[in-house]
Scaffold this active site. Structure first.
Site, PDB file in Angstrom:
ATOM      1  N   ARG A 197     -49.617 -67.579 -11.241  1.00  0.00           N
ATOM      2  CA  ARG A 197     -50.767 -67.080 -12.012  1.00  0.00           C
ATOM      3  C   ARG A 197     -51.261 -65.480 -11.237  1.00  0.00           C
ATOM      4  NH1 ARG A 197     -57.013 -69.592 -11.468  1.00  0.00           N
ATOM      5  NH2 ARG A 197     -56.342 -68.743  -9.459  1.00  0.00           N
ATOM      6  N   GLU A 240     -67.985 -70.173 -17.822  1.00  0.00           N
ATOM      7  CA  GLU A 240     -67.082 -70.118 -16.742  1.00  0.00           C
ATOM      8  C   GLU A 240     -68.649 -69.814 -16.078  1.00  0.00           C
ATOM      9  OE1 GLU A 240     -64.265 -68.442 -15.440  1.00  0.00           O
ATOM     10  OE2 GLU A 240     -64.643 -66.209 -16.119  1.00  0.00           O
ATOM     11  N   LYS A 260     -57.205 -62.514 -12.665  1.00  0.00           N
ATOM     12  CA  LYS A 260     -57.710 -62.406 -10.961  1.00  0.00           C
ATOM     13  C   LYS A 260     -57.771 -61.440 -10.108  1.00  0.00           C
ATOM     14  CE  LYS A 260     -58.637 -66.809  -7.319  1.00  0.00           C
ATOM     15  NZ  LYS A 260     -60.026 -66.912  -8.747  1.00  0.00           N
TER      16      LYS A 260
END
Length: 337
Positions: A92, A219, A186
């Site tokens: 990721r 989220e 991210k």
């Protein structure tokens, strides 16, 4: 923290360090007063190696990750001397770097080797391994064209985390959430996340919940969120506009065990409205160091019966068991000296 009081501003003089050794001595004063060092070891591609002295665990101020936020990061858990889901997080990490247009100074295999060697050098058996790819140091412009090379940093943090068994309160965030491009990457631009967390704390809550522009549950500020319906289904919001958490994805893989036991009726991802979410039987945050945190109240109204849910804890047990005794594909034994 408030600034120190100065009796007469005109008389205040800034100290000028005469040498690097004097500065290092001053930095050591700070760390010598700390009973237990929180950082065991750091790697810096700028230095070209592993640093064990916390006073030297620094990055250049002209690094574009510092002054422009041009960087990505990820985290892996260290538990009982094992790195949990390192490869999932590293994959990721590199996807985020690609979206941020940052090329790694090393191939994936070398990044992985550095992280393992860093963890071994730290001697940390329980904590977190956090790592960053930056556009690199070079200047203070917007474009990274003037940066000679990208930079890779990592640090091992001693953390005595444990399974979360107490429920927390949350609020609906009024801070605008990130657009899908940035939410699914991210990256180090976490100001919305910080403000969302502070907003919750100011209202006596643990953290917050973001709602997207269509009115669906998104989220938390640095965690995914999950629900147990009254029909005993585990439901997580779809990942098209939010970060696909490694722990959340692992939860989706493990939860069918409870279906086989007859405790859950199903496992799925779906778009959930606020009304559907607040009407759930159980609710939880899902994230690496939790790995599950029960939520018992949202906007001052109880979730379900306002108690920590039985299925929430059953899912938490599944994840903790996986972290402690899971397959070799998920747990990497660190070769400590």
């Amino acid at each position: 923290m408030a600034a120190p009081k100065v009796e007469n501003d005109e008389e205040f003089r800034v100290h000028v360090f005469s040498s690097s050794s004097e500065l290092l001595e001053k930095l050591h004063e700070k760390w010598n007063s700390v009973k237990e060092l929180p950082y065991s070891a750091m790697y810096s591609s700028v230095f070209g190696g592993i640093i064990l002295d916390p006073a030297m665990m620094v990055i250049p101020i002209d690094d574009h990750m510092v002054h422009r936020g041009h960087g990505v990061f990820d985290t892996a858990i260290i538990l009982d001397g094992y790195l949990y889901e390192l490869d999932d997080h590293l994959d990721r990490f590199l996807r985020s770097a690609s979206k941020a247009k940052i090329s790694s100074p090393f191939p994936r295999s070398i990044l992985r080797s550095i992280l393992i060697q860093l963890t071994a050098a730290s001697q940390c058996k329980k904590g977190t391994l956090r790592y960053w790819l930056s556009a690199g140091p070079g200047d203070f412009l917007l474009s990274p064209a003037g940066c000679p090379t990208s930079a890779f940093y990592a640090v091992v943090i001693n953390e005595n985390f444990s399974q979360c068994k107490e429920g927390v309160k949350v609020i609906t965030s009024m801070i605008p959430m990130k657009s899908p491009l940035f939410a699914t990457m991210k990256n180090v631009n976490y100001l919305p996340n910080v403000l969302s967390k502070m907003e919750a704390e100011e209202q006596g809550a643990f953290a917050s919940i973001w709602i997207d522009e269509e009115g669906y549950i998104a989220e938390g500020p640095n965690v995914n969120v999950a629900f147990i319906t009254h029909g005993k289904e585990l439901v997580l919001p779809v990942f098209d506009k939010i970060l696909s958490g490694c722990t959340a994805l692992r939860l989706l893989e493990l939860a069918p065990k409870l279906v086989k036991q007859g405790r859950l009726k199903g496992v799925r991802t779906a778009n959930l409205t606020v009304e559907e979410a607040k009407g759930a039987a159980e609710m939880m945050y899902v994230g690496s160091t939790l790995p599950i945190l029960p939520i018992i109240m949202w906007d001052e109204k109880p979730i379900g019966n306002g108690m920590v849910g039985e299925l929430t804890m059953a899912l938490s047990d599944l994840l903790w068991e996986d972290m402690a005794t899971g397959p070799e594909t998920k747990r990497l034994l660190v070769p400590y000296a």
